[in-house]
Design an enzyme around this catalytic site. Structure first.
Site, PDB file in Angstrom:
ATOM      1  N   CYS A 257      50.372  31.220 -24.540  1.00 51.20           N
ATOM      2  CA  CYS A 257      51.445  32.407 -25.289  1.00 51.20           C
ATOM      3  C   CYS A 257      51.493  31.543 -26.488  1.00 51.20           C
ATOM      4  CB  CYS A 257      52.467  32.489 -24.384  1.00 51.20           C
ATOM      5  SG  CYS A 257      53.368  30.786 -23.834  1.00 51.20           S
ATOM      6  N   GLN A 258      52.837  31.972 -27.093  1.00 48.34           N
ATOM      7  CA  GLN A 258      53.045  31.315 -28.544  1.00 48.34           C
ATOM      8  C   GLN A 258      53.110  29.896 -28.354  1.00 48.34           C
ATOM      9  OE1 GLN A 258      53.263  32.792 -31.661  1.00 48.34           O
ATOM     10  NE2 GLN A 258      53.182  30.696 -32.288  1.00 48.34           N
TER      11      GLN A 258
END
Length: 314
Positions: A257-258
């Site tokens: 994800c981020q």
């Protein structure tokens, strides 16, 4: 049923069998150690046996039902019951003999179920004397290597090892399972690092991170935000299916994800819980040992707890 019919097998004898391709194909090796211990190191040919409080209660049921819980692979159970396998070998951490096994131990329960279900066929049921500890000392070449910590990739992208980079971007993706890696968006943008890990597919668990190398890797996107309102559990089966597809095709997948802290960690936890049938706390400890920054948000943890109930009661 007692365990009088169970035979005992020496570690060296098992090593001889596993080095013979024909005999190895006809040998079912079942590892009753805890999941974390299995993932750290195991006999390469072994299959992990799920064990938890729910399965402990179900172990009081009919032998066929017990075996279905401890050996979920239906095709393999069919081969076993039909007598298509020459032997089934059960091992634990290091017990020297069947006589040492507690009646409520997974090895004892599994041996009893195997003996009952194979009683009319030619399949021999064995207990490995000395367990994994003994076999590892005798035949280390037949055991998996412990996962090495991720090293910062070399080359032009020095920011991975730069102390100024956020801690979640330092180093490289971490290996959760031989085909499953966890990392951040920054890791997903490092082509050299991905290739060094043997990545063939990327599961992007974000609505904002780009897919950098669509001509080189197979991508799947789960467009969710990291907030308390997101029902990430609605994506669990789709994500698990993709990871299994990569595994079955012989590839390796990076889940990111981020920051590799909340969303992607949640997906990896759900995958471990379903594929290994383990509790959330056990899966969490396992992943945390490999990527110390993971911290799914409160809502995601609640959804994982609900998922745990579904998985373990299935």
């Amino acid at each position: 049923m007692g365990l009088e019919a169970a035979r005992e097998l020496e570690c060296a004898a098992l090593g001889t069998l596993l080095r013979d391709p024909r005999e190895a194909e006809r040998t079912l090796l079942l590892d009753c150690r805890p999941f974390l211990a299995f993932c750290r190191r195991h006999v390469r040919a072994a299959r992990p046996v799920p064990w938890n409080a729910l399965l402990r209660r179900r172990a009081r049921g009919p032998p066929a039902a017990v075996l279905a819980c401890l050996l979920p692979d239906r095709a393999l159970r069919t081969r076993l019951v039909r007598g298509e396998l020459a032997r089934a070998v059960v091992l634990d951490e290091g017990s020297a003999s069947v006589a040492e096994l507690r009646p409520d131990s997974p090895a004892h329960v599994l041996l009893a179920a195997l003996l009952h279900e194979t009683r009319a066929g030619p399949t021999a049921v064995y207990f490995l004397r000395g367990g994994f500890d003994g076999f590892q000392g005798c035949c280390p070449d037949l055991c998996s290597e412990a996962p090495a910590p991720a090293l910062p990739p070399t080359g032009d992208k020095t920011s991975r090892s730069d102390s100024r980079a956020p801690v979640y971007d330092q180093g490289g993706p971490v290996e959760i399972l031989p085909y499953l890696f966890l990392g951040s968006c920054s890791h997903s943008s490092d082509l050299q690092g991905l290739q060094a890990c043997g990545i063939t597919a990327v599961l992007n668990v974000s609505a904002s991170c780009p897919n950098h190398f669509e001509g080189l890797f197979r991508y799947k996107s789960i467009p969710v935000e990291d907030n308390q309102m997101v029902e990430i559990s609605a994506w669990f089966q789709e994500a698990i299916g993709f990871i299994d597809w990569v595994k079955n095709s012989g590839g390796r997948v990076l889940v990111h994800c981020q920051a590799g802290i909340s969303r992607s960690a949640t997906i990896c936890l759900a995958y471990l819980m379903q594929s290994r049938r383990v509790r959330l706390d056990e899966a969490f400890d396992f992943v945390k040992q490999r990527r110390g920054v993971i911290s799914p948000n409160f809502s995601f943890m609640g959804q994982l707890l609900q998922f745990e109930t579904q998985v373990l009661c299935h």
